[in-house]
Scaffold this active site. Structure first.
Site, PDB file in Angstrom:
ATOM      1  N   HIS A 464       0.833  -1.207   0.000  1.00 51.67           N
ATOM      2  CA  HIS A 464       0.000   0.000   0.000  1.00 51.67           C
ATOM      3  C   HIS A 464       0.869   1.260   0.000  1.00 51.67           C
ATOM      4  O   HIS A 464       0.711   2.138  -0.858  1.00 51.67           O
ATOM      5  CB  HIS A 464      -0.918  -0.002   1.231  1.00 51.67           C
ATOM      6  CG  HIS A 464      -1.729   1.247   1.381  1.00 51.67           C
ATOM      7  ND1 HIS A 464      -3.027   1.338   0.940  1.00 51.67           N
ATOM      8  CD2 HIS A 464      -1.423   2.462   1.888  1.00 51.67           C
ATOM      9  CE1 HIS A 464      -3.482   2.564   1.184  1.00 51.67           C
ATOM     10  NE2 HIS A 464      -2.519   3.271   1.761  1.00 51.67           N
ATOM     11  N   GLU A 465       1.774   1.337   0.967  1.00 53.89           N
ATOM     12  CA  GLU A 465       2.591   2.556   1.064  1.00 53.89           C
ATOM     13  C   GLU A 465       3.469   2.713  -0.168  1.00 53.89           C
ATOM     14  O   GLU A 465       3.746   3.836  -0.607  1.00 53.89           O
ATOM     15  CB  GLU A 465       3.436   2.538   2.344  1.00 53.89           C
ATOM     16  CG  GLU A 465       2.619   2.574   3.631  1.00 53.89           C
ATOM     17  CD  GLU A 465       1.612   3.714   3.698  1.00 53.89           C
ATOM     18  OE1 GLU A 465       1.863   4.779   3.101  1.00 53.89           O
ATOM     19  OE2 GLU A 465       0.553   3.544   4.336  1.00 53.89           O
ATOM     20  N   HIS A 468       1.749   4.687  -2.784  1.00 51.33           N
ATOM     21  CA  HIS A 468       1.925   6.132  -2.611  1.00 51.33           C
ATOM     22  C   HIS A 468       3.304   6.557  -3.128  1.00 51.33           C
ATOM     23  O   HIS A 468       3.455   7.602  -3.765  1.00 51.33           O
ATOM     24  CB  HIS A 468       1.834   6.525  -1.134  1.00 51.33           C
ATOM     25  CG  HIS A 468       0.458   6.457  -0.534  1.00 51.33           C
ATOM     26  ND1 HIS A 468      -0.615   7.142  -1.060  1.00 51.33           N
ATOM     27  CD2 HIS A 468      -0.002   5.813   0.566  1.00 51.33           C
ATOM     28  CE1 HIS A 468      -1.681   6.906  -0.296  1.00 51.33           C
ATOM     29  NE2 HIS A 468      -1.342   6.107   0.687  1.00 51.33           N
ATOM     30  N   HIS A 471       3.335   6.958  -6.768  1.00 54.75           N
ATOM     31  CA  HIS A 471       2.629   8.179  -7.151  1.00 54.75           C
ATOM     32  C   HIS A 471       3.607   9.367  -7.105  1.00 54.75           C
ATOM     33  O   HIS A 471       3.600  10.229  -7.980  1.00 54.75           O
ATOM     34  CB  HIS A 471       1.460   8.386  -6.183  1.00 54.75           C
ATOM     35  CG  HIS A 471       0.330   9.208  -6.730  1.00 54.75           C
ATOM     36  ND1 HIS A 471      -0.768   9.532  -5.973  1.00 54.75           N
ATOM     37  CD2 HIS A 471       0.119   9.784  -7.931  1.00 54.75           C
ATOM     38  CE1 HIS A 471      -1.605  10.256  -6.694  1.00 54.75           C
ATOM     39  NE2 HIS A 471      -1.084  10.432  -7.885  1.00 54.75           N
TER      40      HIS A 471
HETATM   41 ZN    ZN Z   1      -2.495   5.291   2.263  1.00 52.11          ZN
END
Ligand code: ZN
Length: 676
Positions: A464-465, A468, A471
């Site tokens: 998940h991280e 980011h 991104h």
């Molecule tokens: Zn998050």
């Protein structure tokens, strides 16, 4: 002070901050000079005798504040990842000054007059799409900050902003202090029955480090629910552990939260909105509170029904142990038992297959290679802010350099709870910057020489991280205002959630899930049982999350001037009113330690996780069924969405990827919410 490392740009690769030379006493003078410099820059723009142009006003504002940006990212990073009493004190002192600094620029009438004039003429300025959007967004930011208000209103706004900034800093300090203070101290190993030998040893070492030799300490983690609750056989210990967690900061932060909610409501009213929530979502993809209400209302009923079905199963198992009524501190324990019985799945037995280095290199990095062609090289020559924070250089498929990734995976007393991504350097062509991004997790650090074995949830968090991080790394914009994760709050969790999909894709899972001693792959039948158990516990997880989301929503839909009263009573009434007062499921965060909304950027925004998950679930289906191979799909996702940051309207990016409007069906199916 000429040797203050913040005073000039870093000369290190990718302008990585020169951490080795940064000391606590450098922060204050750097903040002071950084604010003064930016104020002087803004004053020069406002007083420019030339008529306003896009370049001499809007671009000039984008360029301003270089020193302040440098010190701020490093300071905030340290406060989150490796804080000290000195840093916390400075945070409390500097936060209101920074709020006042932002107001001095946003409420400068001469500056706004120039931006306003340009905005009126925007169609005739011949701007490219990103520049036009920058002008529009900058103008909106001025208006939302109060540029159109009269002097008296602006004065009140300044007071509110300064008070809120001080309250936020106090709130997070209280959470940090009380989370440490309420760690559960136990006298004997018997009380830890059910935990693994490693976990008992870790609790012993923890006690030793905290000045309780010969005893055992369970430190509290971020969420209401503590992971040990699933294992501890002693019911009274479970009860004490959960009570310690749920009571965090109640005395200090309850009143603070009530005051902050009232101030936010007053500010929203000044700015022409009914509530703080209305003010916030006007600038999000949701647009209106009604849209958020609509999605949440659609989910509550089915989620509670699922949770009640689960509760009945757990209560039956608890009754066999002579427990007449299933309490909140029993839920995780019996969920684990029922899962083991129903699916023959012992989650603790999975951990040897999820060793951190393997999951990172052969899972997370490997997936980024398959989907986007990236490769990674650790750079031990580049020093980060803590010995446990490691620096990796990231390369494109053709070998050209992309940016730096800093991985800081282990928990420590000086680190805030939870997991997050932040940027040390944001990409921008205007400022000639390439990205440096950080991922923080809170994995228990193993003893020296021992492997770090992760839970399935921790594997998910790592993916998940890293979503980011991608991104931030893929950002390809001109203006820093649009870099990477500078997107609407209810959109920013979307790319990170999408990246979670790779952890279960067979070609990725098979590559990283190997026994740390034997190298044997995770047995196929275990994978099947994990898949079968996937929906088990969705009722709990969805209710726990929705309770926190609706709690945040309740605090921020209070109209200005309405008396709030006692925080705990408000909380209880809010949950009951939303139909979410499920006795055995506390909200993921209670008010007094809800950092996201009282000290982070998520006020009236915690709904964003499930809002983003609508897009996520739909996009996962798109990846699986669009007729493109994974690499081509990845390129499209990167080109149309990840690389755009905030430079294009968020939903336009989604439509460009999917080729249609997103749909809610895949989310309902995934969370088991589409039963009649
Ligand atoms: Zn998050």
């Amino acid at each position: 002070m000429s040797d203050n490392p913040f005073f000039s740009p870093s000369t290190l690769a990718y302008e990585l901050p020169p951490f080795a030379g940064i000391r606590e006493e450098h922060y204050r003078p750097a903040f002071e000079r950084g604010m003064a410099e930016q104020l002087a820059e803004a004053a020069a723009i406002a007083a420019d005798p030339e008529p306003p142009t896009f370049a001499n006003t809007v671009v000039a504002l984008e360029r301003s504040g270089a020193l302040l940006r440098r010190v701020k990212v490093v300071f905030e990073n340290q406060d989150a990842s490796d804080t000290t009493p000195g840093v916390q004190e400075l945070d409390a002192e500097i936060s209101p000054l920074l709020a006042a600094h932002d107001d001095a620029i946003d409420l400068d009438p001469a500056l706004f007059a120039r931006v306003d004039a340009l905005h009126r003429d925007r169609a005739g300025l011949g701007l490219d799409a990103e520049s036009l959007r920058l002008l529009e967004r900058r103008h909106t930011a001025f208006v939302r900050a109060g540029a159109r208000l009269d002097e008296a209103q602006q004065q009140r706004l300044r007071e509110i902003n300064a008070q809120l900034a001080a309250d936020s800093a106090a709130f997070r300090k209280n959470v940090h202090t009380d989370t440490l203070a309420r760690a559960l101290v136990l006298d004997s190993a018997e009380e830890l029955d059910g935990l693994s030998a490693d976990a008992v040893a870790a609790a012993g070492a923890n006690a030793e480090a905290l000045g309780h030799p010969g005893r055992y300490v369970l430190s509290l983690k971020n969420f209401s629910n503590q992971s040990e609750l699933a294992r501890l056989t002693d019911r009274s210990v479970r009860e004490r552990l959960l009570a310690a967690s749920l009571g965090r900061a109640r005395d200090t932060n309850g009143p603070l939260a009530a005051r902050m909610a009232a101030l936010r409501a007053e500010r929203a009213a000044l700015l022409g909105h009914d509530t703080h929530a209305a003010y916030v979502v006007a600038d999000e993809t949701a647009g209106t509170p009604a849209a958020v209400d609509g999605l949440l209302a659609r989910l509550v009923g089915p989620a509670v029904a699922n949770a009640e079905r689960e509760a009945a199963e757990l209560a039956a198992a608890a009754a066999a142990d002579g427990i007449a009524e299933l309490a909140a501190h029993d839920w995780a324990f019996y969920a684990e038992k029922v899962r083991a019985a129903k699916y023959d799945l012992d989650t603790a037995a999975l951990r040897p297959y999820f060793e951190l280095e393997r999951v990172l290199h052969d899972g997370v990095f490997h997936a980024a290679g398959l989907v986007y062609g990236l490769t990674f090289t650790e750079r031990p020559d580049l020093v980060a802010y803590h010995p446990d924070a490691r620096v990796f250089e990231v390369f494109e498929a053709d070998g050209s350099p992309l940016g730096l990734f800093v991985g800081d995976f282990f928990a420590r007393e000086s680190k805030r709870g939870g997991a997050w991504m932040n940027e040390l350097v944001s990409q921008s062509r205007l400022l000639d910057k390439r990205p440096v991004v950080v991922n923080n997790l809170n994995i228990a650090k193993p003893a020296a020489g021992e492997p770090a074995l992760l839970t399935w949830d921790e594997v998910r968090t790592l993916f998940h991280e890293f979503g980011h991080a991608l991104h931030g790394l893929f950002s390809d914009v001109t203006y820093p205002r649009f870099a990477g994760t500078e997107v609407p709050r209810d959109f920013v969790e979307f790319p990170s959630q999408v990246n979670e999909m790779w952890m279960v894709r067979p070609e990725v899972l098979a590559n990283y899930a190997r026994h740390h001693l034997t190298g044997e792959p995770l047995p196929a039948e275990l994978v099947e049982r994990m898949a079968a158990a996937e929906n088990f516990g969705q009722g709990f997880r969805t209710v726990e999350y929705l309770a926190a989301a609706l709690l945040d929503w309740a605090w921020h839909t209070v109209p200005a001037g309405q008396e709030i009263g006692d925080a705990e009573e408000f909380e209880a009434a809010a949950l009951a009113g939303a139909g979410l007062a499920v006795a055995a499921i506390p909200p993921r965060y209670r008010t007094a330690y809800f950092n996201h909304v009282f000290s982070g950027g998520y006020s009236a925004g915690y709904y964003a996780y499930i809002w983003s998950e609508v897009l996520d679930a739909d996009t996962v289906e798109w990846f699986g069924g669009n007729g493109l191979d994974v690499r081509a799909s990845g390129e499209r996702f990167r080109a149309e969405l990840l690389s755009r940051g905030g430079s294009r309207e968020a939903m336009e990016c989604v439509r460009a990827v999917l080729g249609r409007e997103p749909e809610v069906g895949p989310l309902l199916a995934r969370r088991g919410l589409n039963r009649p």
